[in-house]
Design a protein around this motif. Structure first.
Motif, mmCIF file in Angstrom:
data_model
loop_
_atom_site.group_PDB
_atom_site.id
_atom_site.type_symbol
_atom_site.label_atom_id
_atom_site.label_comp_id
_atom_site.label_asym_id
_atom_site.label_seq_id
_atom_site.Cartn_x
_atom_site.Cartn_y
_atom_site.Cartn_z
ATOM 1 N N ILE A 118 2.559 29.045 32.968
ATOM 2 C CA ILE A 118 3.689 28.114 32.971
ATOM 3 C C ILE A 118 3.385 26.943 32.046
ATOM 4 O O ILE A 118 2.303 26.855 31.469
ATOM 5 N N GLY A 119 4.345 26.035 31.961
ATOM 6 C CA GLY A 119 4.204 24.886 31.074
ATOM 7 C C GLY A 119 3.061 23.972 31.462
ATOM 8 O O GLY A 119 2.808 23.732 32.646
ATOM 9 N N ALA A 120 2.393 23.463 30.444
ATOM 10 C CA ALA A 120 1.329 22.482 30.650
ATOM 11 C C ALA A 120 1.937 21.204 31.231
ATOM 12 O O ALA A 120 3.155 20.996 31.166
ATOM 13 N N LEU A 121 1.100 20.337 31.792
ATOM 14 C CA LEU A 121 1.611 19.102 32.396
ATOM 15 C C LEU A 121 2.458 18.294 31.419
ATOM 16 O O LEU A 121 3.477 17.734 31.790
ATOM 17 N N ALA A 122 2.048 18.239 30.169
ATOM 18 C CA ALA A 122 2.781 17.463 29.176
ATOM 19 C C ALA A 122 4.041 18.172 28.681
ATOM 20 O O ALA A 122 4.862 17.565 27.992
ATOM 21 N N ALA A 123 4.196 19.438 29.019
ATOM 22 C CA ALA A 123 5.370 20.220 28.580
ATOM 23 C C ALA A 123 5.782 21.146 29.727
ATOM 24 O O ALA A 123 5.760 22.361 29.607
ATOM 25 N N ALA A 124 6.138 20.541 30.847
ATOM 26 C CA ALA A 124 6.404 21.304 32.069
ATOM 27 C C ALA A 124 7.554 22.288 31.893
ATOM 28 O O ALA A 124 8.505 22.033 31.150
ATOM 29 N N SER A 125 7.453 23.407 32.589
ATOM 30 C CA SER A 125 8.545 24.373 32.608
ATOM 31 C C SER A 125 9.737 23.745 33.319
ATOM 32 O O SER A 125 9.574 23.044 34.317
ATOM 33 N N PRO A 126 10.950 23.991 32.814
ATOM 34 C CA PRO A 126 12.134 23.420 33.469
ATOM 35 C C PRO A 126 12.386 24.104 34.808
ATOM 36 O O PRO A 126 12.062 25.280 34.985
ATOM 37 N N THR A 127 12.937 23.365 35.752
ATOM 38 C CA THR A 127 13.335 23.960 37.023
ATOM 39 C C THR A 127 14.855 23.984 37.080
ATOM 40 O O THR A 127 15.528 23.215 36.395
ATOM 41 N N GLY A 128 15.371 24.914 37.867
ATOM 42 C CA GLY A 128 16.815 25.020 38.004
ATOM 43 C C GLY A 128 17.269 26.461 37.897
ATOM 44 O O GLY A 128 16.459 27.397 37.964
#
Length: 112
Positions: free
Chosen positions: A31-41
């Motif tokens: 999944i996305g790194a902390l600085a580029a988090a995966s979007p939720t929804g």
């Protein structure tokens, strides 16, 4: 596969393929790194592309959120980690299998 949907659980780092309310497949993901988090929804699959090139591995499943997708990887050791730029990364054989089981319009829920 009729009436199917995808749930990505970011805390578990797993992708679930459901048919109705029954889980039919489960895959580990990065999944996305902390600085580029995966979007939720809630999103949908809007396009499918085999062999997209670059770091996207064997398959690209584009989401209705522009620039985000579910894709393979040329770095299989990254699966299970927080390393992407927000996309959901899968083993190449897994994303190829998933691509054969879902169609454009399949709902995708990404939850924390």
């Amino acid at each position: 596969m009729p009436n199917n949907r995808i749930i990505v659980d970011l805390s578990e780092r797993k992708l679930y393929l459901l048919e109705g309310d029954r889980t039919v497949k489960m895959y580990p993901v990065a999944i996305g790194a902390l600085a580029a988090a995966s979007p939720t929804g809630r999103f949908t699959i809007v396009n499918k592309a085999p062999h997209p090139g670059g770091p996207f591995g064997a398959y690209w499943l584009g989401l209705s959120k522009p620039h985000y997708g579910i894709h393979g990887t040329n770095n299989p050791s990254s699966i299970g980690k927080r390393v992407s730029h927000g996309c959901i990364r899968m083993y190449n054989q897994d994303v190829t299998e998933l691509a054969g089981l879902v169609s454009i319009g399949t709902p995708v829920q990404i939850r924390p």
